[in-house]
Design a protein around this motif. Structure first.
Motif, PDB file in Angstrom:
ATOM      1  N   GLU A 288      28.055  13.983 -69.418  1.00  0.00           N
ATOM      2  CA  GLU A 288      26.956  13.028 -69.502  1.00  0.00           C
ATOM      3  C   GLU A 288      27.187  11.789 -68.631  1.00  0.00           C
ATOM      4  N   ILE A 289      27.263  12.017 -67.324  1.00  0.00           N
ATOM      5  CA  ILE A 289      27.307  10.915 -66.370  1.00  0.00           C
ATOM      6  C   ILE A 289      26.446  11.294 -65.177  1.00  0.00           C
ATOM      7  N   ASP A 290      26.092  10.302 -64.380  1.00  0.00           N
ATOM      8  CA  ASP A 290      25.370  10.569 -63.142  1.00  0.00           C
ATOM      9  C   ASP A 290      26.301  11.237 -62.135  1.00  0.00           C
ATOM     10  N   GLY A 291      25.690  11.802 -61.097  1.00  0.00           N
ATOM     11  CA  GLY A 291      26.452  12.435 -60.037  1.00  0.00           C
ATOM     12  C   GLY A 291      26.405  13.944 -60.151  1.00  0.00           C
ATOM     13  N   GLY A 292      27.063  14.586 -59.231  1.00  0.00           N
ATOM     14  CA  GLY A 292      27.075  16.033 -59.224  1.00  0.00           C
ATOM     15  C   GLY A 292      28.177  16.558 -58.330  1.00  0.00           C
ATOM     16  N   HIS A 293      28.275  17.885 -58.256  1.00  0.00           N
ATOM     17  CA  HIS A 293      29.322  18.499 -57.461  1.00  0.00           C
ATOM     18  C   HIS A 293      28.820  19.780 -56.815  1.00  0.00           C
ATOM     19  N   VAL A 294      29.616  20.276 -55.864  1.00  0.00           N
ATOM     20  CA  VAL A 294      29.391  21.607 -55.332  1.00  0.00           C
ATOM     21  C   VAL A 294      30.149  22.563 -56.250  1.00  0.00           C
ATOM     22  N   ALA A 295      29.405  23.453 -56.928  1.00  0.00           N
ATOM     23  CA  ALA A 295      30.005  24.360 -57.896  1.00  0.00           C
ATOM     24  C   ALA A 295      30.152  25.743 -57.278  1.00  0.00           C
ATOM     25  N   LEU A 296      31.388  26.264 -57.272  1.00  0.00           N
ATOM     26  CA  LEU A 296      31.640  27.621 -56.798  1.00  0.00           C
ATOM     27  C   LEU A 296      31.450  28.592 -57.952  1.00  0.00           C
ATOM     28  N   ASN A 297      31.302  29.863 -57.613  1.00  0.00           N
ATOM     29  CA  ASN A 297      30.873  30.911 -58.547  1.00  0.00           C
ATOM     30  C   ASN A 297      31.627  30.886 -59.875  1.00  0.00           C
TER      31      ASN A 297
END
Length: 584
Positions: A310-319
């Motif tokens: 529960e925070i702002d932001g994001g990531h590149v998620a691998l499989n």
């Protein structure tokens, strides 16, 4: 003051989809949410969130600036500049806000501990969209009950101002016994804070349940005790280390907002400081904004909230379900050098092992991202490698499932690439000399001949001084206060030799507190007249080393507290040597 060690210069050739996705995720708490763009906001020394006008934040400058309040948006964009009538900005260091929405200005800065005109003033909050000036309602001068102290923290409870001292040993809370306009009051000493010291900002939540104080590197949130401030500040606080160089702090709800001397703004959700998880460094580059190579596969762009954090932001998620997912991203660096490669990763029950390569070369060992609890923002250092000037390819790959993990998932938020060439670790130092006009710096050296390290000199107050050999701290900083003396308004010198096996182009990476001059083989190659806090690699100076031993001389001025120097040359091949003695 610039606290940037060295942040990447990166290629922003992302697709439109990537750019839109990254914007929609907001900003994680370790990245600035914005910056004051209005040039008149030189140093935000106080901040409060308006309780009448949604999305409005008030700030001010400290000493030597006009008597003006600045209304800004959450990202630092200026709404209005509003003159404060009837008040001089001698050393404005803090802002407070009360239950009526009134704004309090703390003219409480006292660096010399010799001020006797300290005061706080109150005014009706102006309309940030229509007002151009505002009048002071009342002014409340004060003095301390015992010794005179410095202070930069202010908050208001039940209409009473409270002041937090900025002292080396401990922070002390003082309050007004009563309010009498234009009558100097003797403050009451409420008590000392548990743990907090060197406080640069303070704030209290609207319901009075949480009190925060911050420093350049930490913040403390005192909580759960209502109605007795002396008990609250002695209770165990939530503590969070940061690298924001915090100058001012305030609550909006239970979330925190901070500003610093570099004019950056940060948003810190209660989720993060309540967990007391370590924040990653701010000088990272989002993986979402980097170009992704065509060979990449098995990845998606995912917000932290979609991932369950529960925070702002994001990531590149691998499989999530299998190995073989891989992301190739392009990064550009300005100089050939040895670099330390780190990544900010997400950990959790479904996360597995991740490996990293640079230009096809494996760096370090795969990292296990499994954790019993979802945790964003883990900084993982993979190792060091020599990188070419210009484009380099970083590849992140899911390689295995942890024994405890239920999946293979990998999440990368951002990368950090820092110079890893070694610092000079031993110097000859000389000083102190009295400070003169920097533009007319009279060095005690002629530079006609090589510097004689056995010669005596006449320094400050006519004392005889000579060169002596010293070591740096373990982090590579030369501490001139410890090795030359505690004087202020003086100049010290540091000297070393650097050996190059051949004529070579390089870059001198330098950090200093404060004004610095550099001579290479008797020729001045750098001068920076600046008042700043010391950081690594703040200045980059392209230069050329000759084959053999080269003389490097630095002068550094001392005007306040810290007095130091960081120095190294880019050295991608690891061929340079440093010494305090020429071996010729």
């Amino acid at each position: 003051m610039n606290i940037l060690r060295y942040t990447l210069i990166l290629i922003f050739t992302t697709t439109l989809a990537v750019a839109e996705q990254s914007v929609s995720f907001g900003t994680p708490p370790w990245q600035p949410i914005g910056r004051y763009t209005h040039t008149a906001i030189r140093e935000s020394s106080g901040i409060v969130a308006s309780r009448q006008f949604e999305g409005v934040y008030w700030t001010l400058n400290d000493s030597g600036n006009p008597n003006v309040l600045y209304a800004t948006k959450r990202n630092g964009e200026l709404i209005k500049e509003i003159k404060v009538n009837g008040l001089r900005n001698f050393d404005w260091e803090a802002l407070g806000i009360d239950e009526k929405g009134q704004i309090w200005i703390g003219d409480i800065g006292n660096n010399s501990r010799m001020r006797f005109d300290l005061n706080v003033s109150v005014l009706k909050e102006p309309n940030p969209y229509t007002a151009s000036e505002v009048d002071v309602i009342a002014k409340y001068p004060y003095k301390y009950p015992d010794k005179n102290v410095d202070a930069e923290g202010l908050f208001i409870v039940d209409g009473i101002p409270y002041i937090v001292s900025k002292e080396q040993q401990q922070a002390v809370l003082y309050g007004f016994p009563e309010l009498k306009a234009d009558t100097k009051q003797v403050l009451e000493r409420i008590g000392a804070f548990a743990e907090a010291r060197l406080v640069t900002g303070a704030g209290i939540s609207e319901d009075g349940k949480r009190l925060v104080v911050c420093t350049y590197r930490s913040l403390w949130v005192y909580h759960n005790i209502i109605g007795d401030l002396s008990e609250m500040i002695q209770a165990k606080p939530w503590v969070l280390q940061h690298n924001f160089e915090g100058e001012a702090i305030c609550f909006e709800g239970y979330n925190l907002y901070l500003t610093n001397e570099a004019r950056d703004l940060y948003a810190l959700p209660q989720f993060w400081y309540e967990k007391q998880w370590k924040l990653p460094p701010k000088d990272t580059q989002s993986a979402l904004s980097l170009s992704i190579g065509e060979e990449s596969r098995g990845y998606q762009f995912e917000s932290y909230q979609d991932a369950g954090v529960e925070i702002d932001g994001g990531h590149v998620a691998l499989n999530v379900n299998k190995t073989g997912s891989v992301v190739h991203q392009t990064i550009s660096v300005p100089y050939e050098n040895l670099y330390e490669i780190s990544a900010i990763l997400t950990r959790g029950p479904v996360y597995g092992y991740v490996g990293l390569t640079v230009n096809g070369t494996k760096i370090g060992e795969p990292y296990d991202c499994y954790h019993t609890e979802l945790l964003a923002g883990t900084l993982v250092t993979f190792g060091t490698i020599s990188m070419n000037k210009g484009d380099n390819q970083i590849t992140l790959r899911g390689v295995a499932k942890s024994v405890e993990s239920t999946g293979y998932k990998v999440g990368v938020d951002s990368y950090q690439v820092l110079h890893a060439s070694p610092f000079v670790r031993r110097y000859m130092v000389l000083g102190p000399f009295p400070k003169v006009d920097t533009d007319k710096l009279n060095t005690p050296f002629s530079f006609v001949e090589p510097i004689n390290l056995t010669e005596n000199y006449i320094g400050k107050d006519g004392q005889t001084i000579r060169w002596h050999e010293v070591d740096t701290k373990t982090n590579g900083m030369l501490d001139l206060r410890a090795n030359i003396g505690m004087d202020t308004r003086v100049v010290g010198y540091a000297f070393t030799y650097v050996y190059a096996p051949k004529d070579m182009d390089t870059v001198l990476l330098l950090g200093s507190d404060e004004t610095v001059n550099v001579w290479l083989n008797g020729i001045k190659i750098h001068q920076k007249n600046v008042y700043r806090r010391i950081t690594q690699d703040a200045d980059t100076i392209p230069c050329q080393l000759k084959a053999g031993w080269n003389e490097v001389l630095c002068s550094v001025e001392q005007n306040s507290w810290t007095w130091g120097l960081y120095l190294r040359f880019t050295d991608g091949d690891g061929v340079l040597k440093y010494s305090v003695q020429s071996e010729e």
